[in-house]
Design a protein around this motif. Structure first.
Motif, mmCIF file in Angstrom:
data_model
loop_
_atom_site.group_PDB
_atom_site.id
_atom_site.type_symbol
_atom_site.label_atom_id
_atom_site.label_comp_id
_atom_site.label_asym_id
_atom_site.label_seq_id
_atom_site.Cartn_x
_atom_site.Cartn_y
_atom_site.Cartn_z
ATOM 1 N N ASP A 17 0.854 -1.185 0.000
ATOM 2 C CA ASP A 17 0.000 0.000 0.000
ATOM 3 C C ASP A 17 0.891 1.236 0.000
ATOM 4 O O ASP A 17 1.590 1.510 0.978
ATOM 5 C CB ASP A 17 -0.920 -0.009 1.226
ATOM 6 C CG ASP A 17 -1.911 1.148 1.221
ATOM 7 O OD1 ASP A 17 -2.154 1.704 0.133
ATOM 8 O OD2 ASP A 17 -2.434 1.506 2.296
ATOM 9 N N TYR A 83 0.921 -7.237 -4.951
ATOM 10 C CA TYR A 83 -0.346 -6.617 -5.320
ATOM 11 C C TYR A 83 -0.315 -5.201 -4.753
ATOM 12 O O TYR A 83 -0.136 -5.018 -3.551
ATOM 13 C CB TYR A 83 -1.533 -7.390 -4.743
ATOM 14 C CG TYR A 83 -1.830 -8.675 -5.479
ATOM 15 C CD1 TYR A 83 -2.885 -8.761 -6.388
ATOM 16 C CD2 TYR A 83 -1.052 -9.817 -5.266
ATOM 17 C CE1 TYR A 83 -3.159 -9.945 -7.061
ATOM 18 C CE2 TYR A 83 -1.319 -10.999 -5.940
ATOM 19 C CZ TYR A 83 -2.373 -11.056 -6.826
ATOM 20 O OH TYR A 83 -2.640 -12.228 -7.489
ATOM 21 N N VAL A 84 -0.482 -4.209 -5.600
ATOM 22 C CA VAL A 84 -0.300 -2.816 -5.209
ATOM 23 C C VAL A 84 -1.638 -2.090 -5.190
ATOM 24 O O VAL A 84 -2.446 -2.220 -6.118
ATOM 25 C CB VAL A 84 0.656 -2.098 -6.182
ATOM 26 C CG1 VAL A 84 1.023 -0.719 -5.650
ATOM 27 C CG2 VAL A 84 1.909 -2.927 -6.423
ATOM 28 N N PHE A 86 -3.974 1.239 -5.453
ATOM 29 C CA PHE A 86 -3.974 2.538 -6.138
ATOM 30 C C PHE A 86 -5.083 3.396 -5.549
ATOM 31 O O PHE A 86 -6.256 3.041 -5.625
ATOM 32 C CB PHE A 86 -4.193 2.357 -7.641
ATOM 33 C CG PHE A 86 -4.169 3.657 -8.423
ATOM 34 C CD1 PHE A 86 -2.964 4.223 -8.795
ATOM 35 C CD2 PHE A 86 -5.343 4.305 -8.767
ATOM 36 C CE1 PHE A 86 -2.934 5.418 -9.499
ATOM 37 C CE2 PHE A 86 -5.329 5.488 -9.473
ATOM 38 C CZ PHE A 86 -4.113 6.055 -9.845
ATOM 39 N N LEU A 131 -8.366 -0.974 -14.352
ATOM 40 C CA LEU A 131 -7.836 -1.703 -13.200
ATOM 41 C C LEU A 131 -8.659 -2.957 -12.928
ATOM 42 O O LEU A 131 -8.122 -3.977 -12.504
ATOM 43 C CB LEU A 131 -7.822 -0.806 -11.962
ATOM 44 C CG LEU A 131 -6.961 0.463 -12.040
ATOM 45 C CD1 LEU A 131 -7.009 1.211 -10.713
ATOM 46 C CD2 LEU A 131 -5.531 0.142 -12.419
ATOM 47 N N VAL A 171 -0.959 5.591 -12.871
ATOM 48 C CA VAL A 171 -0.844 4.134 -12.717
ATOM 49 C C VAL A 171 0.520 3.666 -13.208
ATOM 50 O O VAL A 171 1.189 2.848 -12.565
ATOM 51 C CB VAL A 171 -1.975 3.410 -13.477
ATOM 52 C CG1 VAL A 171 -1.818 1.895 -13.338
ATOM 53 C CG2 VAL A 171 -3.337 3.838 -12.957
ATOM 54 N N LEU A 174 3.242 4.586 -10.693
ATOM 55 C CA LEU A 174 3.241 3.676 -9.550
ATOM 56 C C LEU A 174 3.865 2.338 -9.940
ATOM 57 O O LEU A 174 4.694 1.780 -9.206
ATOM 58 C CB LEU A 174 1.803 3.473 -9.052
ATOM 59 C CG LEU A 174 1.611 2.508 -7.884
ATOM 60 C CD1 LEU A 174 2.389 2.968 -6.660
ATOM 61 C CD2 LEU A 174 0.128 2.358 -7.551
ATOM 62 N N ASP A 175 3.479 1.832 -11.099
ATOM 63 C CA ASP A 175 4.026 0.576 -11.601
ATOM 64 C C ASP A 175 5.551 0.673 -11.755
ATOM 65 O O ASP A 175 6.295 -0.231 -11.346
ATOM 66 C CB ASP A 175 3.368 0.245 -12.945
ATOM 67 C CG ASP A 175 3.856 -1.068 -13.534
ATOM 68 O OD1 ASP A 175 3.237 -2.109 -13.254
ATOM 69 O OD2 ASP A 175 4.859 -1.055 -14.272
ATOM 70 N N VAL A 185 4.987 -6.651 -10.488
ATOM 71 C CA VAL A 185 3.638 -6.183 -10.154
ATOM 72 C C VAL A 185 2.628 -7.225 -10.636
ATOM 73 O O VAL A 185 2.405 -7.387 -11.842
ATOM 74 C CB VAL A 185 3.347 -4.814 -10.795
ATOM 75 C CG1 VAL A 185 1.913 -4.387 -10.495
ATOM 76 C CG2 VAL A 185 4.334 -3.768 -10.281
ATOM 77 N N ILE A 188 -2.407 -4.112 -10.048
ATOM 78 C CA ILE A 188 -2.660 -2.848 -9.359
ATOM 79 C C ILE A 188 -4.151 -2.801 -9.075
ATOM 80 O O ILE A 188 -4.978 -2.879 -9.985
ATOM 81 C CB ILE A 188 -2.200 -1.648 -10.208
ATOM 82 C CG1 ILE A 188 -0.668 -1.670 -10.331
ATOM 83 C CG2 ILE A 188 -2.656 -0.340 -9.585
ATOM 84 C CD1 ILE A 188 -0.087 -0.541 -11.149
#
Length: 423
Positions: A17, A83-84, A86, A131, A171, A174-175, A185, A188
């Motif tokens: 997170d 697992y991220v 967003f 997503l 996105v 972040l990736d 990843v 997301i």
């Protein structure tokens, strides 16, 4: 000669997170019954994220690496994929509807597969990045609200696919940050999807509930009914705005303002607040021999409530836009770090005119330090990773976008009426 038994590799899931105030990681091992065994957790202060967006790649990458390494040390294992979550603004919710003719026979698995394949193709590019693309509910010859159509006779079979999408650049950033920290990843995940898994009961998701995630820089308002997320709206404000108001009003540092908010702050006022005194630490420090400035707790609460009035007004507007009203709109759950403010549930209940409770993650073995509302999304990410929810996004091109469909309010009204008639 008998061959030695081969021990199957452990299946681990890792949640990450990346928020505006902290970066947290959790490593867990799913059991055969769907339960999760917590193996390790990690946390670092977030300094490179603003309003959920990556503002400093280097600082964010460092915080990600340190949080994951801490979780790995505690878990005594190394992980590769995460697992991220967003949570930046710009999340949008829409609906794609498709239908196929099956000629009056019983619905077979091949029919559902064909329908979902048509659904994938119906999602047109509109500059967004998908997503999630989750089948929401099926319709048999006009009868809405069917969850399991297999084996039923029908001439026409239709499905509504709920799509959650976001602006591509945040996105991708972040990736890139996560991959720069030498992590793969896996997916997301939209923060409301994860948070809903962690702190909402199955009955709440069935009957209808609004989930308000009060983050540091972003507040996400989402609506659930019929067991699934139906609509969402992001507000670019959160707990950090209260902290900044306190720092500005009393001329103190942000870290001191955050401490005052946590220890002395409240959303509810009382008569004794005029007598409780709080000592201030000025930004520049005080000269030797001078007495430190002090304020009453009532003054502090007045600043907090002024910001809360604005925030609660925006939340009420978001709920209205999402069609959360009438008998359907009676229950609100607050979660996220901002919901740890004393008295905020009572305050929100009075302002919104709805039943309000604080949502905390429910997971056996979760350390006390990670069991508060601030870690709801983190726990939900691990639960999402361990689940086998049908998500059509895996079959979509990486840069496919959201469908051109009606607004969120129409989605809510349509699906809620379908659930009401379907049960």
């Amino acid at each position: 000669m008998k061959r030695p038994a081969v021990t199957p590799p452990r299946r681990l899931v890792t949640a990450l997170d990346v928020g505006s105030s902290k970066v947290s990681a959790l490593i867990a091992e799913p059991g055969e019954d769907g339960s999760l065994k917590i193996l390790g957790t990690g946390q670092r202060q977030s300094q490179g994220v603003r309003r959920g967006y990556i503002a400093d790649m280097e600082k964010t990458e460092g915080a990600i690496r340190e949080a994951v390494e801490q979780a790995e040390r505690i878990a005594a294992t190394n992980i590769e994929d995460v697992y991220v979550g967003f949570s930046a603004g710009g999340l949008v919710s829409s609906l794609a509807s498709v239908e196929v003719q099956i000629g009056g026979r019983r619905v077979a698995k091949e029919d559902v597969d064909q329908l979902l394949a048509v659904g994938r193709e119906s999602i047109d590019s509109d500059g967004k990045m998908i997503l999630h693309a989750m089948p929401a509910l099926y319709t048999l010859d006009g009868l809405q609200g069917v969850k399991k159509p297999l084996g039923l006779h029908a001439d026409r079979l239709a499905v509504d696919i709920h799509v959650i999408a976001a602006e591509p650049s945040p996105v991708r950033n972040l990736d890139l940050c996560v991959r720069s920290a030498h992590l793969g990843v896996e997916a997301i995940v939209a923060s409301p999807v994860a948070a809903g898994k962690a702190c909402l009961s199955e009955e709440e998701r069935e009957l209808g509930v609004a989930l308000v995630e009060l983050g540091a820089g972003v507040t996400n308002v989402s609506v659930f009914a019929g067991g699934m997320l139906l609509g969402l709206k992001s507000l670019p404000m959160g707990g950090i705005d209260i902290t900044d108001d306190i720092a500005s009003a009393f001329g103190t540092r942000r870290v001191e303002a955050e401490r005052m908010k946590c220890y002395y702050g409240s959303a509810m006022a009382s008569p004794r607040d005029n007598h409780d005194m709080i000592e201030l630490s000025p930004i520049a420090g005080s000269e030797e021999g001078t007495e430190a400035a002090r304020i009453t707790r009532a003054q502090l609460i007045a600043v907090i409530r002024q910001r809360l009035e604005h925030l609660s007004g925006e939340i009420a507007g978001a709920l209205k836009d999402l069609g959360f009203a009438g008998p359907f709109g009676r229950q609100v759950v607050l979660t996220g770090g901002g919901s740890e403010l004393k008295g905020i549930a009572d305050y929100a209940q009075g302002v919104l005119g709805r039943a309000v409770r604080i949502g905390r993650p429910s997971l056996p073995g979760l350390p006390d330090a990670h069991s508060g509302p601030a870690f709801t999304t983190l726990v939900g990410l691990a639960q999402f990773a361990a689940s086998n929810e049908l998500d059509l996004r895996g079959a979509l091109p990486r840069d496919q976008g959201a469908p051109r469909v009606a607004g969120s309010g129409n989605i809510i009204n349509r699906l809620v009426s379908a659930f009401r008639s379907g049960f």
